[in-house]
Design a protein around this motif. Sequence first.
Motif, short mmCIF file in Angstrom:
data_model
loop_
_atom_site.label_atom_id
_atom_site.label_comp_id
_atom_site.label_asym_id
_atom_site.label_seq_id
_atom_site.Cartn_x
_atom_site.Cartn_y
_atom_site.Cartn_z
N LEU A 10 -2.17 10.89 -14.48
CA LEU A 10 -3.03 9.72 -14.61
C LEU A 10 -2.85 8.83 -13.39
N TYR A 11 -3.93 8.23 -12.93
CA TYR A 11 -3.89 7.27 -11.84
C TYR A 11 -4.09 5.87 -12.43
N PRO A 12 -3.13 4.97 -12.26
CA PRO A 12 -3.29 3.63 -12.85
C PRO A 12 -4.31 2.77 -12.12
N GLY A 13 -4.58 3.08 -10.84
CA GLY A 13 -5.50 2.25 -10.07
C GLY A 13 -4.87 0.93 -9.69
N VAL A 14 -5.58 0.14 -8.93
CA VAL A 14 -5.09 -1.18 -8.54
C VAL A 14 -5.85 -2.23 -9.32
N ALA A 15 -5.23 -3.39 -9.46
CA ALA A 15 -5.81 -4.44 -10.30
C ALA A 15 -7.16 -4.90 -9.78
N ALA A 16 -7.27 -5.06 -8.47
CA ALA A 16 -8.54 -5.51 -7.87
C ALA A 16 -8.88 -4.57 -6.72
N PRO A 17 -9.48 -3.42 -7.02
CA PRO A 17 -9.78 -2.46 -5.96
C PRO A 17 -10.73 -3.04 -4.92
N PRO A 18 -10.53 -2.72 -3.66
CA PRO A 18 -11.41 -3.24 -2.62
C PRO A 18 -12.80 -2.64 -2.70
N THR A 19 -13.75 -3.33 -2.15
CA THR A 19 -15.12 -2.82 -2.11
C THR A 19 -15.47 -2.32 -0.71
N VAL A 20 -14.73 -2.76 0.30
CA VAL A 20 -14.92 -2.30 1.67
C VAL A 20 -13.55 -2.07 2.28
N VAL A 21 -13.35 -0.90 2.86
CA VAL A 21 -12.05 -0.58 3.44
C VAL A 21 -12.13 -0.20 4.90
N HIS A 22 -13.31 0.12 5.39
CA HIS A 22 -13.49 0.51 6.77
C HIS A 22 -14.78 -0.12 7.29
N ASP A 23 -14.92 -0.11 8.58
CA ASP A 23 -16.16 -0.56 9.20
C ASP A 23 -17.21 0.54 9.02
N PRO A 24 -18.26 0.29 8.24
CA PRO A 24 -19.28 1.34 8.02
C PRO A 24 -19.91 1.84 9.31
N ALA A 25 -19.90 1.02 10.34
CA ALA A 25 -20.54 1.43 11.59
C ALA A 25 -19.74 2.50 12.32
N THR A 26 -18.44 2.57 12.03
CA THR A 26 -17.59 3.52 12.76
C THR A 26 -16.92 4.55 11.86
N THR A 27 -17.12 4.45 10.55
CA THR A 27 -16.44 5.34 9.61
C THR A 27 -17.47 6.06 8.75
N SER A 28 -17.28 7.35 8.56
CA SER A 28 -18.22 8.14 7.78
C SER A 28 -18.20 7.72 6.32
N ALA A 29 -19.30 8.00 5.63
CA ALA A 29 -19.39 7.69 4.21
C ALA A 29 -18.31 8.44 3.42
N ALA A 30 -17.99 9.67 3.83
CA ALA A 30 -16.99 10.46 3.12
C ALA A 30 -15.62 9.81 3.19
N VAL A 31 -15.24 9.33 4.35
CA VAL A 31 -13.93 8.67 4.52
C VAL A 31 -13.90 7.36 3.75
N GLN A 32 -14.99 6.61 3.80
CA GLN A 32 -15.05 5.36 3.04
C GLN A 32 -14.89 5.63 1.55
N CYS A 33 -15.63 6.63 1.05
CA CYS A 33 -15.58 6.95 -0.38
C CYS A 33 -14.19 7.42 -0.79
N GLN A 34 -13.57 8.28 0.00
CA GLN A 34 -12.24 8.78 -0.33
C GLN A 34 -11.22 7.65 -0.39
N THR A 35 -11.27 6.75 0.57
CA THR A 35 -10.31 5.65 0.60
C THR A 35 -10.50 4.73 -0.60
N LEU A 36 -11.74 4.43 -0.92
CA LEU A 36 -12.00 3.60 -2.09
C LEU A 36 -11.56 4.30 -3.37
N ALA A 37 -11.85 5.60 -3.48
CA ALA A 37 -11.53 6.34 -4.70
C ALA A 37 -10.02 6.34 -4.97
N GLU A 38 -9.23 6.38 -3.91
CA GLU A 38 -7.78 6.42 -4.09
C GLU A 38 -7.22 5.14 -4.69
N ASN A 39 -8.03 4.09 -4.73
CA ASN A 39 -7.62 2.83 -5.36
C ASN A 39 -8.08 2.71 -6.81
#
Length: 354
Positions: free
Chosen positions: A166-195
């Motif tokens: 089970l993944y407990p997650g974080v209390a307030a997961p971020p909504t943005v973790v990378h600069d969308p202009a320089t980071t692929s959607a896949a990397v953004q999604c993976q980083t967010l999902a891990e929270n």
Amino acid sequence: GEVKPFYADLDETSIGTMPSKQQESSDEVMQMEQVVAPIQADSDKLTPDGNDDGQLEPSVMVEADESEEEEEEYNTNGNEFDVSDLSYEDVDYTLTDMAPPFINEDECLVPGEPVVRVEKAPQNSRRIFAGIDIPVSVDDVWALLTDYPNLQKVVPNLVVNEVLRLYPGVAAPPTVVHDPATTSAAVQCQTLAENMKGAVLKQVGGAKVVGINFSARTELEVREWPLGMPDFAHYEDEVFEGKSRAARVKESRGRELTRYVFPRPFALSSLPHKDISMQSVEGDDGEFRMYQGVWRMQPLPGCSPPGGSAMRLTYAVEVSPRPYLPVALVEGRIAQDLCSNLKAIRDIFAARQT
């Protein structure tokens, strides 16, 4: 605007699950991109060998652009029957691309009846979309689908369902973790999902494919998105970077499956909604080279019964079986099982209300 029944119109700008009594033109019914196909295919097409096991033969799965001869036959003989007499079993959902690319929130499905869409994808893959409207709240369905230890009681044909972690997650997961202009959607999604809160599940599903008992095993990483997944592909925008939503959908059919680039949503929603993503873990040695999908739960205030609630539950999934398992053999079974899952969830809540 006024909320209209999902099956009210069958023209180029609307979609439906059932022909209206007022519609006498069978040509409109047979337009592939305009008709939402029902769950079950005609029994003669399901079992050309005369069996009643409800299994699809490989030849039944016909892509829309390969079925001109069959469409011409329907159009030629269109005056010989009244389309208002068609039942769900009369329409072959296996003619892929029959359902629309999206279900809009201002259109109500026939209550409790799933709809489905199948699209081809590169590398022995398919994208399959299914949805249903249920007279319950979003929170009720969310609680059911996030009760991971008890999913085997919910999903038909789920032989094994084991919670590995089970993944407990974080209390307030971020909504943005990378600069969308320089980071692929896949990397953004993976980083967010891990929270996000979630689990890893070991699942084995059992089914009969072309008369052969078949089991598919996979380990799934599940992540909960209580505020919905970010719209990385901007499908909520009718036009993005000069391209219409329909044009971008057409282009996406040639996109190879990529981890953390989940299939587009089947249902569009301007209201707050909840998503649950599911993805085979990296290195999974099961029958699928890749399996990733998204449950979406959204409120439908315009489709609610008087004094009650209504919600739309959809599932969009990308599947790519191993090379030894041609996707044409299993796509119909997967589509049927998705609709069976939706009906099972519907029936659970119906039983609670009695």
